[in-house]
Structure formats: structure tokens, C-alpha cells
Design a protein around this motif. Structure first.
Motif, PDB file in Angstrom:
ATOM      1  N   SER A 163       0.836  -1.213   0.000  1.00 25.48           N
ATOM      2  CA  SER A 163       0.000   0.000   0.000  1.00 25.48           C
ATOM      3  C   SER A 163       0.865   1.255   0.000  1.00 25.48           C
ATOM      4  O   SER A 163       1.742   1.385  -0.849  1.00 25.48           O
ATOM      5  N   GLU A 164       0.650   2.146   0.986  1.00 26.52           N
ATOM      6  CA  GLU A 164       1.369   3.427   0.977  1.00 26.52           C
ATOM      7  C   GLU A 164       2.871   3.270   1.254  1.00 26.52           C
ATOM      8  O   GLU A 164       3.643   4.201   1.060  1.00 26.52           O
ATOM      9  N   LYS A 165       3.292   2.070   1.678  1.00 26.76           N
ATOM     10  CA  LYS A 165       4.729   1.834   1.916  1.00 26.76           C
ATOM     11  C   LYS A 165       5.458   1.431   0.637  1.00 26.76           C
ATOM     12  O   LYS A 165       6.664   1.189   0.659  1.00 26.76           O
ATOM     13  N   GLY A 166       4.736   1.309  -0.468  1.00 25.84           N
ATOM     14  CA  GLY A 166       5.379   0.943  -1.731  1.00 25.84           C
ATOM     15  C   GLY A 166       5.432  -0.558  -1.922  1.00 25.84           C
ATOM     16  O   GLY A 166       4.494  -1.278  -1.585  1.00 25.84           O
ATOM     17  N   CYS A 167       6.550  -1.054  -2.438  1.00 25.18           N
ATOM     18  CA  CYS A 167       6.667  -2.487  -2.684  1.00 25.18           C
ATOM     19  C   CYS A 167       8.096  -2.953  -2.447  1.00 25.18           C
ATOM     20  O   CYS A 167       9.021  -2.139  -2.373  1.00 25.18           O
ATOM     21  N   VAL A 168       8.251  -4.259  -2.322  1.00 21.02           N
ATOM     22  CA  VAL A 168       9.590  -4.846  -2.283  1.00 21.02           C
ATOM     23  C   VAL A 168       9.664  -5.936  -3.339  1.00 21.02           C
ATOM     24  O   VAL A 168       8.708  -6.705  -3.522  1.00 21.02           O
ATOM     25  N   VAL A 169      10.782  -5.975  -4.045  1.00 20.74           N
ATOM     26  CA  VAL A 169      11.041  -7.003  -5.048  1.00 20.74           C
ATOM     27  C   VAL A 169      12.080  -7.936  -4.448  1.00 20.74           C
ATOM     28  O   VAL A 169      13.174  -7.503  -4.080  1.00 20.74           O
ATOM     29  N   ALA A 170      11.732  -9.201  -4.311  1.00 19.09           N
ATOM     30  CA  ALA A 170      12.606 -10.172  -3.660  1.00 19.09           C
ATOM     31  C   ALA A 170      13.129 -11.179  -4.675  1.00 19.09           C
ATOM     32  O   ALA A 170      12.369 -11.981  -5.222  1.00 19.09           O
ATOM     33  N   GLY A 171      14.424 -11.106  -4.932  1.00 23.41           N
ATOM     34  CA  GLY A 171      15.056 -12.032  -5.867  1.00 23.41           C
ATOM     35  C   GLY A 171      16.258 -12.697  -5.233  1.00 23.41           C
ATOM     36  O   GLY A 171      16.594 -12.425  -4.072  1.00 23.41           O
ATOM     37  N   ASN A 172      16.915 -13.567  -5.983  1.00 27.50           N
ATOM     38  CA  ASN A 172      18.101 -14.258  -5.467  1.00 27.50           C
ATOM     39  C   ASN A 172      19.211 -13.287  -5.098  1.00 27.50           C
ATOM     40  O   ASN A 172      20.020 -13.549  -4.211  1.00 27.50           O
ATOM     41  N   ASP A 173      19.242 -12.152  -5.800  1.00 27.03           N
ATOM     42  CA  ASP A 173      20.334 -11.191  -5.599  1.00 27.03           C
ATOM     43  C   ASP A 173      19.996 -10.133  -4.548  1.00 27.03           C
ATOM     44  O   ASP A 173      20.721  -9.153  -4.400  1.00 27.03           O
ATOM     45  N   GLY A 174      18.903 -10.310  -3.817  1.00 24.91           N
ATOM     46  CA  GLY A 174      18.586  -9.370  -2.746  1.00 24.91           C
ATOM     47  C   GLY A 174      17.212  -8.757  -2.850  1.00 24.91           C
ATOM     48  O   GLY A 174      16.380  -9.168  -3.664  1.00 24.91           O
ATOM     49  N   ILE A 175      16.986  -7.737  -2.007  1.00 21.47           N
ATOM     50  CA  ILE A 175      15.688  -7.071  -1.913  1.00 21.47           C
ATOM     51  C   ILE A 175      15.801  -5.656  -2.475  1.00 21.47           C
ATOM     52  O   ILE A 175      16.728  -4.918  -2.133  1.00 21.47           O
ATOM     53  N   THR A 176      14.868  -5.292  -3.331  1.00 19.82           N
ATOM     54  CA  THR A 176      14.790  -3.918  -3.836  1.00 19.82           C
ATOM     55  C   THR A 176      13.500  -3.297  -3.322  1.00 19.82           C
ATOM     56  O   THR A 176      12.411  -3.818  -3.591  1.00 19.82           O
ATOM     57  N   ALA A 177      13.600  -2.220  -2.552  1.00 16.10           N
ATOM     58  CA  ALA A 177      12.413  -1.526  -2.044  1.00 16.10           C
ATOM     59  C   ALA A 177      12.118  -0.325  -2.927  1.00 16.10           C
ATOM     60  O   ALA A 177      13.021   0.424  -3.300  1.00 16.10           O
TER      61      ALA A 177
END
Length: 333
Positions: free
Chosen positions: A249-263
Motif C-alpha cells: 500500500s502506501e509503503k510501496g513495494c519490495v522485489v525479492a530475488g536471489n540477488d537481494g531485496i529492492t524496495a
């Protein structure tokens, strides 16, 4: 791998949306769980519709909303979903084709009517859905066009398809065809109640790599791992999914892959009107970023942009050109 005819092909329940703004009292009187999606029969659908106030009616369905969003960005899209050859089915077919998506699934001549979803939007913008699947539940493996699947870079499946048995089989068939053609398969978990019903099967799809990319919101993630610990659930999600995206929601998103987390942060909005389609349009933006090879951060920003547009008005389809909006915000198109 040959060049793709379509960037993304979606498979989902072809559902006509009936949206109405209402209050908490209406939900309570009808025994509805706020913020969720309940499957209903034709009699309950008629009873809810009779008591609803003036409504906004438009073509919908989670996967179809994502495909329309992608087409709005300028992607080449197709959709597979089942309607009946009735008035609402004809409206649905016209709408999705007019939005720029190829839609060739043959309409059913008999059986239940085209599916409808009665969406109650409360003053806080939260949507509560009551879905009569109707003809949508008769989607079956014979409706899956092998050549069309193999010609799509990404095949996008909605978790709601897991409710009807035949649709589930169509889903798995499409995933196998896509992988045989060297394509990618994406899944949205759709709804925390849907996750409650099929938790083990969804985890199995992820762990066996039947799906390559999984979209979830925070509630769905907590439901998937039956924990309120976000960091713990995210860690497990990274292990289970080849690539996972969690919207917050208002906190955005996180992308979780083998190479780490992108917020990635959310886009600011002026006023929250209706959350219907927020996740669907986020997925549209993210998938558009992937097919444009823009990287996870830019894909997340495109998703956030599309979600921000759709929650500021009634309905789950964009009302402006997302392609132009992305360009105005310096995002890849």
C-alpha cells in the motif's frame, strides 16, 4: 526462442464489475467480510444487486484488468477468459478488444450467464467483492491456444483461477506450454482468502517452479506463511519464489530475488477513492517494466504509478494514458 507476438498474455476469470459506493452498515446487513472476496451463487447475486444503490458497470476481472493496464502502457497483449454468448458477454468482449487486447476465447452457448462481481466501496476506499463466477468457471484446457501461449513472452495467471477445477487444469497446461517455449510464467495470489483455501498448492507451484514470478500483497504474504512477521515471511518468500513482488500500500513495494531485496516507494496521491484494481494495475506496470527490460526498480515505479492512478477514481481500469503518465514522470515507455 522465437520472437514473441505478445508481450503478456493473461488468463483469468472474465467478470463484469458492478461497483457501488456504500457504507459499513450495508456490509453488516448482508454478512460481508470487509476487504475480501466471497464466491456467491446466482440467487445471492440477484439479492445483492436488488438492494444496491446506483452502480457503475464495466468489464473487469483481476487478470483482465492487468492486461488492459498493460495495453494502456503500449504493450502487446492477449487475454483468455470465458464469457457466455449473452448481452453482458458481448459487452465484455467489446470492452477488452477496444482496450487493445486480443481476445479470441469462444463464448459459451449454454450454461450459466457471464460472471459478475458486485463491488461495495466504503468511504475509506476499501472494496468488498462478491463474485458470481458464472460462465468464467467453465474455462477449461480446450480454451488454451497452444500457439498463442507459446507466442507470449510472459503468461500471467490469476490465483482466483484455482477455484474452478477445469480452470485450474487450464492454468497448469498453459504454464507447461509457456515453459516448453522458453517463456516466463507469472502468478498473482489474488486474495488472502484465496491463499487460505489453496496455501499448499500455491507453495507447490512456487517451489516446483511452475511459476517464475509471484505477486502478493502484505496480507496475502502473511496468509501464505501463517505469520504476522513480515521480515520472516519475506525471507521464506525469497527462498520459495524465483522472483517475488510484495505490494505494501502506501509503503510501496519490495522485489525479492536471489540477488537481494529492492524496495520501491509508492507514488503520492491526492485522494484515495477506490482500491479496486490497485494490485491488478501494479502488476501491469511491473510486467511492462520487465518486458521493456527496465530493471526491478523502474518496474516497481511503473507499478506504483499505475496503482496510484487507478485508486484515485472508481473502477479498476485506467482513465488516462499510462504511457503518457510514465513519460511525464521520467519512466521508461
Amino acid at each position: 526462442m522465437t520472437d514473441a507476438k505478445y508481450d503478456v498474455l493473461g488468463i483469468g476469470n472474465a467478470i463484469f464489475d458492478v461497483l457501488v459506493q456504500t457504507d459499513e452498515g450495508f456490509l453488516a446487513r448482508h454478512g460481508m467480510t470487509k476487504g475480501g472476496m466471497a464466491l456467491i451463487d446466482e440467487a445471492r447475486a440477484a439479492a445483492i444487486y436488488k438492494e444496491m444503490g446506483p452502480a457503475t458497470e464495466m468489464s473487469g476481472g483481476s487478470g483482465a484488468n492487468t492486461i488492459v493496464g498493460l495495453a494502456n502502457f503500449g504493450a502487446r497483449t492477449a487475454f483468455i477468459g470465458k464469457v457466455k454468448n449473452d448481452q453482458i458477454g458481448s459487452l465484455y468482449t467489446h470492452d477488452i478488444r477496444a482496450a487493445g487486447a486480443a481476445f479470441e476465447t469462444r463464448a459459451a452457448e449454454g450454461g450459466p450467464a457471464t460472471g459478475c462481481c458486485y463491488i461495495l466501496v466504503t468511504p475509506d476506499g476499501e472494496r468488498t467483492m462478491n463474485t458470481y463466477l458464472g460462465a468464467a468457471q467453465d474455462l477449461n484446457p480446450a480454451d488454451i491456444d497452444d500457439a498463442q501461449i507459446a507466442a507470449s513472452r510472459i503468461v500471467y495467471l490469476e490465483g482466483y483461477l484455482w477455484d474452478p477445477k477445469n480452470a485450474k487444469e487450464a492454468f497448469v497446461k498453459a504454464a507447461h506450454i509457456a515453459h516448453s517455449a522458453g517463456r516466463q510464467v507469472a502468478l498473482t495470489l489474488s486474495d488472502s482468502f484465496c491463499v487460505d483455501r489453496y496455501r499448499d498448492e500455491f507453495l507447490d507451484l512456487m517451489r516446483k517452479r511452475t511459476v517464475d514470478l509471484v505477486f502478493a500483497n502484505e496480507t496475502e504474504l502473511h496468509s501464505l506463511y501463517q505469520t504476522s512477521d513480515f521480515e520472516g515471511a519475506l525471507k521464506q518468500f525469497r527462498t520459495d519464489a524465483k522472483l517475488g513482488v510484495v505490494t505494501r500500500s502506501e509503503k510501496g513495494c519490495v522485489v525479492a530475488g536471489n540477488d537481494g531485496i529492492t524496495a520501491v516507494p509508492a507514488f503520492p496521491i491526492e485522494r484515495l477513492v477506490d482500491t479496486t484494481g490497485a494490485g491488478d494495475l501494479f502488476a501491469a506496470g511491473f510486467l511492462f517494466g520487465l518486458v521493456r527490460n527496465a530493471g526491478y526498480e523502474a518496474a516497481g515505479r511503473l507499478g506504483a504509478l499505475a496503482a496510484a492512478e487507478v485508486i484515485q477514481h472508481i473502477g479498476a481500469r485506467p482513465q488516462v494514458s499510462l504511457k503518457e503518465l510514465a513519460g511525464q514522470n521520467g519512466l521508461p515507455v
